[in-house]
Motif scaffolding. Structure first.
Motif, mmCIF file in Angstrom:
data_model
loop_
_atom_site.group_PDB
_atom_site.id
_atom_site.type_symbol
_atom_site.label_atom_id
_atom_site.label_comp_id
_atom_site.label_asym_id
_atom_site.label_seq_id
_atom_site.Cartn_x
_atom_site.Cartn_y
_atom_site.Cartn_z
ATOM 1 N N UNK A 3 44.146 30.890 -18.559
ATOM 2 C CA UNK A 3 45.041 30.617 -17.062
ATOM 3 C C UNK A 3 44.271 29.264 -16.880
ATOM 4 N N UNK A 4 43.351 28.797 -17.245
ATOM 5 C CA UNK A 4 42.744 27.498 -16.938
ATOM 6 C C UNK A 4 43.247 26.321 -17.661
ATOM 7 N N UNK A 5 44.109 26.581 -18.579
ATOM 8 C CA UNK A 5 44.646 25.576 -19.705
ATOM 9 C C UNK A 5 45.771 24.957 -19.228
ATOM 10 N N UNK A 6 46.226 23.644 -19.532
ATOM 11 C CA UNK A 6 47.205 23.155 -19.271
ATOM 12 C C UNK A 6 48.604 23.692 -19.919
ATOM 13 N N UNK A 11 53.712 26.629 -18.842
ATOM 14 C CA UNK A 11 54.456 28.089 -18.796
ATOM 15 C C UNK A 11 54.955 28.337 -17.511
ATOM 16 N N UNK A 12 53.937 28.504 -16.559
ATOM 17 C CA UNK A 12 54.357 28.760 -15.094
ATOM 18 C C UNK A 12 55.385 27.770 -14.500
ATOM 19 N N UNK A 13 55.325 26.462 -14.968
ATOM 20 C CA UNK A 13 56.392 25.498 -14.497
ATOM 21 C C UNK A 13 57.631 25.841 -15.062
ATOM 22 N N UNK A 71 45.266 38.429 -14.279
ATOM 23 C CA UNK A 71 45.546 37.362 -13.571
ATOM 24 C C UNK A 71 46.845 36.774 -13.698
ATOM 25 N N UNK A 72 47.269 36.855 -14.977
ATOM 26 C CA UNK A 72 48.732 36.299 -15.336
ATOM 27 C C UNK A 72 49.689 37.472 -14.556
ATOM 28 N N UNK A 105 50.999 33.130 -27.686
ATOM 29 C CA UNK A 105 50.622 31.812 -28.587
ATOM 30 C C UNK A 105 49.375 31.313 -27.872
ATOM 31 N N UNK A 106 49.285 31.480 -26.346
ATOM 32 C CA UNK A 106 48.164 30.702 -25.623
ATOM 33 C C UNK A 106 46.960 31.514 -26.300
ATOM 34 N N UNK A 107 46.915 32.798 -26.149
ATOM 35 C CA UNK A 107 45.851 33.555 -26.533
ATOM 36 C C UNK A 107 45.587 33.449 -27.904
#
Length: 117
Positions: A3-6, A11-13, A71-72, A105-107
């Motif tokens: 959650x602290x990564x670009x 993804x949120x954007x 958190x997600x 994929x982020x994980x």
């Protein structure tokens, strides 16, 4: 971890740019599940897969992953507050499945770094 990564910010954007997909008239959903139920179901499945694919993760690392997913889900509840309780349409279901795969994929990337550090 994630959650602290670009990549997560992007993804949120991506989700916010596609909020129009979730603004459907009442009663148009065809799924049995709501938008948030589908997100939770898909994210759970992806994280079970992540943990299964990485048996070297220790208890503390698995707990960190669970906290990240919490958190997600909290972020998703905030973003989708007005539509999360509506029944999902097929288009929304497809988007949720793809979005959850991108979260996985982020994980995958972060766990690879964690285990090979």
């Amino acid at each position: 971890m994630v959650t602290d990564k670009d990549g997560y910010v992007h993804l949120i954007q991506y989700l916010t740019e596609n909020l129009g997909l979730f603004e459907t008239p009442e009663g148009t959903g065809l799924a049995d599940e709501t938008v948030m139920e589908l997100f939770e179901e898909q994210l759970s499945a992806q994280i079970i897969m992540v943990c299964g694919q990485n048996p070297a993760l220790n208890f503390a690392q698995r707990n960190m992953i669970i906290r990240e997913i919490d958190a997600i889900v909290y972020d998703l509840e905030e973003i989708l507050a007005n539509v999360g309780g509506k029944k999902a349409t097929p288009e929304q279901t497809l988007f949720i499945t793809e979005f959850s795969g991108l979260i996985k994929n982020l994980f995958d990337q972060e766990i690879a770094k964690l285990l090979h550090a």
